[in-house]
Enzyme design. Structure first.
Site, mmCIF file in Angstrom:
data_model
loop_
_atom_site.group_PDB
_atom_site.id
_atom_site.type_symbol
_atom_site.label_atom_id
_atom_site.label_comp_id
_atom_site.label_asym_id
_atom_site.label_seq_id
_atom_site.Cartn_x
_atom_site.Cartn_y
_atom_site.Cartn_z
ATOM 1 N N ASN A 98 120.348 35.234 55.886
ATOM 2 C CA ASN A 98 121.804 35.215 55.527
ATOM 3 C C ASN A 98 122.363 36.660 55.290
ATOM 4 O O ASN A 98 123.449 36.727 55.409
ATOM 5 C CB ASN A 98 122.040 34.032 54.473
ATOM 6 N N LYS A 134 124.929 42.274 65.155
ATOM 7 C CA LYS A 134 125.320 40.859 64.935
ATOM 8 C C LYS A 134 125.053 40.494 66.312
ATOM 9 O O LYS A 134 124.546 39.223 66.369
ATOM 10 C CB LYS A 134 126.806 40.754 64.577
ATOM 11 N N ASP A 175 114.144 43.793 49.735
ATOM 12 C CA ASP A 175 114.885 44.573 50.104
ATOM 13 C C ASP A 175 114.916 44.948 51.622
ATOM 14 O O ASP A 175 113.796 45.248 52.188
ATOM 15 C CB ASP A 175 114.663 46.045 49.422
ATOM 16 N N LYS A 185 121.476 41.065 39.542
ATOM 17 C CA LYS A 185 122.439 40.236 40.164
ATOM 18 C C LYS A 185 121.870 38.915 40.495
ATOM 19 O O LYS A 185 122.440 37.760 40.398
ATOM 20 C CB LYS A 185 123.063 40.795 41.425
ATOM 21 N N SER A 199 125.152 35.551 62.190
ATOM 22 C CA SER A 199 125.722 36.595 63.088
ATOM 23 C C SER A 199 127.036 36.521 62.682
ATOM 24 O O SER A 199 127.396 36.501 61.569
ATOM 25 C CB SER A 199 125.487 36.051 64.614
ATOM 26 N N TYR A 214 127.935 47.790 63.678
ATOM 27 C CA TYR A 214 127.793 46.370 63.135
ATOM 28 C C TYR A 214 127.872 45.329 64.200
ATOM 29 O O TYR A 214 127.116 44.480 64.272
ATOM 30 C CB TYR A 214 129.275 46.175 62.182
#
Length: 310
Positions: free
Chosen positions: A113, A202, A86, A64, A169, A198
């Site tokens: 990111n 963040k 990774d 990718k 974040s 999740y």
């Protein structure tokens, strides 16, 4: 209720005042963008290449990433460099940092990111951490830690004496703090559920970024940010009504790069150490407890403990 109102306020920010055309010339600058083979990261890499930076695309998938590099070359005329990383495997992170340092002596900006959002709760990192916290927080902490000597040395060569680490974040951080008992797999972690896990990751991104700024602010400008509600591969695990609702409020992918590019390249960005940026390219409020120095110290020490024997 306050968290929802804050999220809504950041979800409809109007037109960006900062545009990619406002990025200064970046000739001679070496920059890493994690997760730049797709989505917001790819748009970030594109803007940086157009301003003559040397950009490393740090991602897990070589296939990718190579396709992304080809796409970006067609769009910019510049060639990015693939760095295999990774973030869900600590030895891979160490190998990536060593590979980078074998090629470069300088690093001007690190964009943390990459991220994973609401995968099946059963998914873990290679070392048994919650996939979201392990990738989004622990993985980026370890990668950053290994690159800090390079960042600090690079800062000495810049006119302003600063380099930057920009950590992505989300407004999702508003909905859950840190529960150290759920960072690794446990019944409590599974009970928490993937959406709150999740949010926790963040939240952890901001706490980490703030602590990095406290410890290394003399040479590293550390900024965390909400990129906005953006169309990207992050939504790949959403389904049904949740997916419909999320997609209905998303902005096109290029918008997601605006705030982190502002923090990472603009003159104003040099004054943002320890700040939280929101759409589009402005400083905004994060949850107050993300700024707790004691929590920052505790999280940093926990993170250090996890990687000490890698």
């Amino acid at each position: 209720m306050g968290a929802y109102l804050s999220m809504i306020g950041q979800s409809f920010p109007g037109k960006p005042k900062f545009k990619t055309e406002d990025i200064p010339d970046l000739s001679g600058k070496v920059i890493i963008v994690t997760g730049a083979n797709t989505g917001i990261g790819k748009e970030t890499a594109k803007a940086l290449l157009l301003r003559n930076a040397k950009v490393y695309i740090a991602a897990r998938s070589q296939e990718k990433s190579e396709q992304a590099i080809k796409d970006l070359e067609k769009e910019t005329g510049k060639t990015a460099v693939f760095l295999k990383l990774d973030l869900a495997d600590l030895p891979s992170i160490k190998a990536a940092a060593e590979e980078f340092k074998s090629k470069e002596t300088q690093l001007h900006v690190l964009f943390n990111n990459a991220g994973v959002m609401i995968p099946p709760v059963e998914q873990l990192t290679a070392q048994g951490y919650d996939l979201q916290f392990g990738t989004n927080v622990l993985g980026h902490f370890y990668f950053t830690k290994l690159l800090i000597p390079t960042l600090v040395e690079t800062a000495k060569t810049t006119p302003e004496g600063k380099v930057r680490v920009i950590t992505t974040s989300s407004s999702g951080h508003l909905f859950h703090g840190l529960d150290f008992a759920t960072f690794k797999d446990s019944p409590k972690r599974k009970k928490l559920g993937t959406t709150r896990l999740y949010a926790q990751s963040k939240f952890g991104n901001i706490v980490f970024a703030n602590e990095l700024g406290r410890r290394y602010g003399d040479s590293i400008v550390s900024v965390s940010l909400n990129p906005g509600n953006i169309q990207s591969d992050l939504q790949r695990y959403t389904k049904g009504i949740q997916r419909t609702l999320i997609l209905s409020i998303l902005y096109p992918t290029p918008y997601g790069a605006v705030t982190q590019l502002w923090a990472g390249t603009s003159k104003e960005g040099l004054e943002l150490n320890g700040k939280y940026a929101i759409p589009w390219a402005r400083v905004g409020p994060a949850r107050k407890d993300t700024a707790d120095p004691q929590l920052g110290k505790e999280l940093w020490e926990w993170l250090e403990e996890q990687v000490k024997d890698i």
